[in-house]
Every structure is written in structure tokens, then in C-alpha cells.
Design an enzyme around this catalytic site. Structure first.
Site, short mmCIF file in Angstrom:
data_model
loop_
_atom_site.label_atom_id
_atom_site.label_comp_id
_atom_site.label_asym_id
_atom_site.label_seq_id
_atom_site.Cartn_x
_atom_site.Cartn_y
_atom_site.Cartn_z
CD GLN A 1 -68.50 -14.79 72.58
OE1 GLN A 1 -69.70 -14.77 72.87
NE2 GLN A 1 -68.05 -15.49 71.54
CG HIS B 1 -60.98 -16.55 70.52
ND1 HIS B 1 -60.30 -16.54 69.34
CD2 HIS B 1 -62.12 -17.24 70.29
CE1 HIS B 1 -61.00 -17.19 68.41
NE2 HIS B 1 -62.11 -17.63 68.97
#
Ligand code: PMP
Length: 409
Positions: free
Chosen positions: A208, A128
């Protein structure tokens, strides 16, 4: 498909989340954007209300009852975080604004103190932006270099290339525990063992992973672990940086001000140990308490919730794969319940907009992973991300809508 199993009552679980009963337009909401942010159970909403009605006072500095109670509740939340991630001691858990701030803290504090010209930071293609840009900035400041581990076409990390890139120059490996685009779960323990063999530290981005499966700092092998409250059913603007006490106490402060000092004198200031060293100023007390409630709530539903979620992922994968012209992006064997996909000839944004018209919330675009999109040769994806409160019926609604959308183009 039945949603209930002997020890998982989906209707009762869904009743804990008031927002799940709302409508979008004339359709019941189908919320499949959990990877961006999960919804909040009553336990969290009520904790916020209770705090402001009955408990609010500033923490740490007061001698009065309210301040002492708020301080105890704040430290209880820290203990809950420690329990949730298997930390050896609550003092290993620093409260931050979220994953992004936690990584910025490590890059600014540890990075500036420990990186030098010629050193290397190993990242992966599936990071990310929050686990890329702070390291680029640290590299610019220090003269360190960034090396990147590629991703195989199915979305698994190229461990063979990782091994080749590792060298005595490697000072830090920053890797996502689970990819927000592909769902891939990376073998952090194996990565950490290899990294440690050349003397490098490992930061695992748990944004996540924490919502989807239990994590344990005693076995993960990472030196830094970061995650956000809002993806684990807690409030936004809250998160954690975990590291061992000696690692944290060797790091220079990141932000300075009240609460993080021992003695302030114009001749020089001394700092407290972690976690206070990294929690300057009045923290986000209410959301910290509610975050603790969220973790207790999620932990209570395990492991039945995970079994449900795994079954949902298998069902959704088969359902979407059966749609002609639909291609799933990310089919690694070890996956969390994130389903990125494309439909030939239909722009992801159009799919997202048309799904919204059916009450179905998904995310479209690059998902803050532009380098991954470049590596995959695509501009973006549609992403349906599931958690334990999703149902088989919702997957069917997604599948039916996608069939209809596909035929429109
Ligand atoms: N890393 C990953 C893998 C993420 O999915 C996210 C959120 N999309 C972040 C970092 C950043 O998290 P936050 O916005 O909560 O700081």
C-alpha cells in the site's frame, strides 16, 4: 475544489485510463477501490499488446533475435523496478506473482533456514493476512513464536510496546509500510533501526505504500521489501521481492526447475545466484514488461500527483467527517489516502451495495485484516481508497450518496 494545478492536468491523466470513462448502470463510474487494485493506463495496456504482437519469445535460453530482445526487455523492466524503489542493483529485485508470493518466499526460504525453536517473529495487529499466515506456517515448522505489536485507537502503531517486545529472541519484524485498512504509514526506518539493534531483520510490506509515495531502499532500512504491480497501475499477478544480494544469495531456493540452476546432475544440483535463483521456470514476461511501463508512468506524474492525492485525502476526510453518525476508522497523523469508515446503524455491506447502485466502487468487509477488526472490536468497514486520478467531484459524489444512504436507515 479545482482538480488542476499548474503542473497536474487531471483531465489528461484520466484520459490515459480508458476504464475511467465507462458507466456503471446509468452512472459514470467513480472508482474508489484503488487499495484493492488500481486501474491501468494506456501505456500498460499497449505494452501488453505490443509484446504479444511483436516481441514474444521465451527469455534467457534463446540465441535468436526475438529471444534476445525479450530478454533485454525483461531485464530492462527489472532495472525500472530497481530505479523506482531506489535499489542499489537490479539484481536485488526478484520478480514474483505479487506481495503474497514474495512474503511466502521469504517465510519459506529465509524462515525455514533461519528460524529455530524459541525464536520470535514480531508482527503488528494491522497486518494483512498475507503478512500473518506465512509467518504462522513458518512458526509451526520451526518452533518459533509470534508476538504482536498492538495498534492505538487512532490507528498508530504502539512503538512503546514494540520496544518492549523486542529482545535478542526477535529474529524478524514483519510490518506493513502502510495499512490497507487504516492508511497508517508506519515508521519503518525507526522500526528497522530498533530491530537491527537486537540483530533482527525487517520485512516491510509495501503493497500500500508504493502507489502513494516514493520509497527508497537506501534509506528505508528494511532487509526485505515486497510489493505488487497491480496496486501501482501495473498488471495483476506480478510483484517484487527486494533484498540485498548477499541476503538473497544466502537463502535456499523456494521453487526449483529451469533457469534457476547452474548444473543439474543426479549426483547433486547447484543453483544460480539471485535473482535467477528465485525465478524458476518461464516467467510472466508480458506482465513484467507492462509492470515496468506502469512504474515509469507513475514516476513521471510525481510529485504533482502526490500533492493532488494529499489534497484529495484532506478534502475527503473533512467531507466524510461532516456526515452525522459517520465514524472514520484510522486517523493517524501519517496516512495514505485510504478512508475506512462506519455509519451508525447501517451495515457496511448495505453501504457498499447502495454506493454501487450510484456507480461508486468501494470495498466492504474485513479487508483481509481479521486480527485488526478483532482488536478494533468491529466486524468490518467500508473503505474508499483514492489515487491520483480521483477527483474532488468524485469525493462530492461519495459524500452526497452517503448522506442519502444515512437518511434511509
Ligand atoms: N499486504 C497489504 C498491505 C495489502 O493491502 C495487500 C493487498 N490487499 C497484500 C499484502 C496482498 O497483495 P497481493 O494480493 O497483491 O499479493
Amino acid at each position: 475544489m479545482p482538480d488542476n494545478t499548474a503542473d497536474f492536468d487531471i483531465a489528461r491523466v484520466r484520459a490515459d485510463f480508458p476504464i475511467l470513462s465507462r458507466r456503471v448502470g446509468k452512472n459514470p463510474l467513480v472508482y474508489l477501490d484503488n487499495g484493492a487494485s488500481a486501474q491501468k493506463p494506456l501505456a500498460v495496456i499497449e505494452a501488453l499488446d505490443r509484446y504479444y504482437r511483436h516481441q514474444h519469445a521465451n527469455i534467457h535460453r534463446g540465441v535468436h533475435t526475438l529471444s534476445e530482445e525479450a530478454t533485454a526487455a525483461y531485464e530492462q523492466a527489472r532495472a525500472r523496478v530497481a530505479k523506482f524503489i531506489g535499489a542499489g542493483d537490479p539484481r536485488e529485485c526478484v520478480f514474483t506473482k505479487g506481495t503474497t508470493e514474495s512474503i511466502n518466499l521469504v517465510a519459506a526460504s529465509w524462515g525455514t533456514a533461519n528460524l529455530h525453536a524459541g525464536d520470535e517473529i514480531l508482527l503488528t495487529e494491522m497486518e494483512h493476512h498475507a503478512n500473518i499466515v506465512p509467518w504462522q506456517q513458518a512458526a509451526e515448522r520451526t518452533g518459533a513464536k509470534i508476538r504482536v505489536v498492538p495498534v492505538a485507537p487512532d490507528g498508530t502503531l504502539r512503538l512503546d510496546v514494540f520496544r518492549q517486545l523486542l529482545s535478542p529472541q526477535t529474529k524478524l519484524v514483519a510490518v506493513t509500510h502502510a495499512s490497507n485498512v487504516l492508511g497508517t504509514v508506519n515508521p519503518v526506518s525507526e522500526i528497522a533501526a530498533l530491530a537491527h539493534s537486537v540483530g533482527a531483520l525487517v520485512l516491510a510490506d509495501g503493497a500500500q505504500s508504493t502507489a502513494h509515495f516514493p520509497v527508497d531502499m537506501q534509506t528505508l532500512g528494511a532487509d526485505f521489501f515486497v510489493f505488487s504491480s497491480h496496486k501501482v497501475c501495473g498488471p495483476t499477478g506480478m510483484g517484487v521481492l527486494w533484498a540485498r544480494t548477499d541476503t538473497l544469495n544466502a537463502m535456499p531456493p523456494y521453487q526449483c526447475g529451469g533457469d534457476m540452476i547452474r548444473v543439474v546432475d543426479f549426483a547433486g544440483t547447484t543453483f544460480r545466484d539471485a535473482p535467477e535463483r528465485f525465478e524458476a521456470g518461464t516467467p510472466n514476461i508480458a506482465d513484467t514488461l507492462a509492470f515496468g511501463e506502469a512504474l515509469e508512468y507513475v514516476a513521471r506524474l510525481r510529485p504533482a500527483a502526490h500533492a493532488h492525492e494529499d489534497a484529495l485525502l484532506r478534502y475527503a476526510t473533512a467531507r466524510l467527517a461532516a456526515i452525522p453518525k459517520l465514524r472514520i476508522i484510522g486517523t493517524a497523523p501519517e496516512k495514505v489516502s485510504v478512508l475506512s469508515f462506519l455509519i451508525d446503524g447501517v451495515h457496511p455491506l448495505d453501504i457498499g451495495t447502495l454506493l454501487d447502485a450510484d456507480g461508486i466502487a468501494v470495498r466492504t468487509g474485513h479487508h483481509c485484516a481479521m486480527p485488526l477488526m478483532k482488536a478494533l472490536g468491529i466486524a468490518g468497514t467500508v473503505r474508499a481508497s483514492l489515487v491520483f486520478y480521483n477527483t474532488f467531484d468524485e469525493i462530492d459524489r461519495l459524500g452526497d450518496s452517503l448522506e442519502r444512504i444515512r437518511k434511509m436507515f
